[in-house]
Scaffold this active site. Sequence first.
Site, PDB file in Angstrom:
ATOM      1  CB  SER A 157      45.764  35.549  31.363  1.00 39.37           C
ATOM      2  OG  SER A 157      46.480  35.713  30.161  1.00 39.37           O
ATOM      3  CE1 TYR A 158      45.389  44.233  31.686  1.00 36.83           C
ATOM      4  CE2 TYR A 158      45.242  44.042  34.076  1.00 36.83           C
ATOM      5  CZ  TYR A 158      45.370  44.823  32.937  1.00 36.83           C
ATOM      6  OH  TYR A 158      45.486  46.186  33.060  1.00 36.83           O
ATOM      7  CB  ALA A 159      47.079  40.091  37.241  1.00 36.95           C
TER       8      ALA A 159
END
Length: 253
Positions: A157-159
């Site tokens: 999700s972050y990346a």
Amino acid sequence: MPQIALITGGSAGIGQAAAFAAAERGFGVIFTYYRHQAEARETVQKIEAAGGGAAELYLDVADTNSFAQFYGSVEQILRDKWKTSKLHALVNNAGIGGGAAFEDVTEESFDQFHQVLFRGPYFLTQRLLPLLADGGAIVNTGSNSALVSGVEAGYSSYASQKAGLHLLTRYWAKELAPRQIRVNAVAPGSTRTRIVDDIFTRMPEVIPPVVETVPFGRLGEPEDIGKVIVFLIDDASAWVTGQVIEASGGQGL
């Protein structure tokens, strides 16, 4: 008259290090804070005590409705403090971090990453373009988690938002080239900041396994990344645009 850099998320960590480094290089610095007003004020005091010029502004980068008012505040500071109407550089650095297994990612957490790491910088930059001088620079703080060298389970999700920011860097570089505005990104590796609720201080046991992946044998420090950011806004990098510069101590080699 100094060139002015606007750095989001500048009260601590990478943004603060970039603010100090920019001031040392002769830039006037406007930086934003979200939760840490006292630390923001202290950062301004340190820069001014060293002979530089700085100002802090509150900004919630996820709140795009506030950007028009923020624009006005930046415009006023430029006029009142530095007697200018233009920024030389914009550094999109404000962010959040954290990981979760793919099957545990919620829509709420995904949307928060999207708003802070991608949607916010996208529309903030769009809003501030009239203030950015021709021949200026934009730097986006990405992440090596969005590069082959930094792929680890639990950060999809972050990346993915950081990967979008990396790609956006190239598109902005193309679209803003007629104004001679350079657009680049820095992709830090594991860096000792307060990200994920100051995880490296709370859980020092996670440091050794991370350090084992770094040929230089240590975590990155905010100053390591701040210097790269300032290089990318400085005229020393005047022939560099559309690039994602990994600054990770060779993590993953």
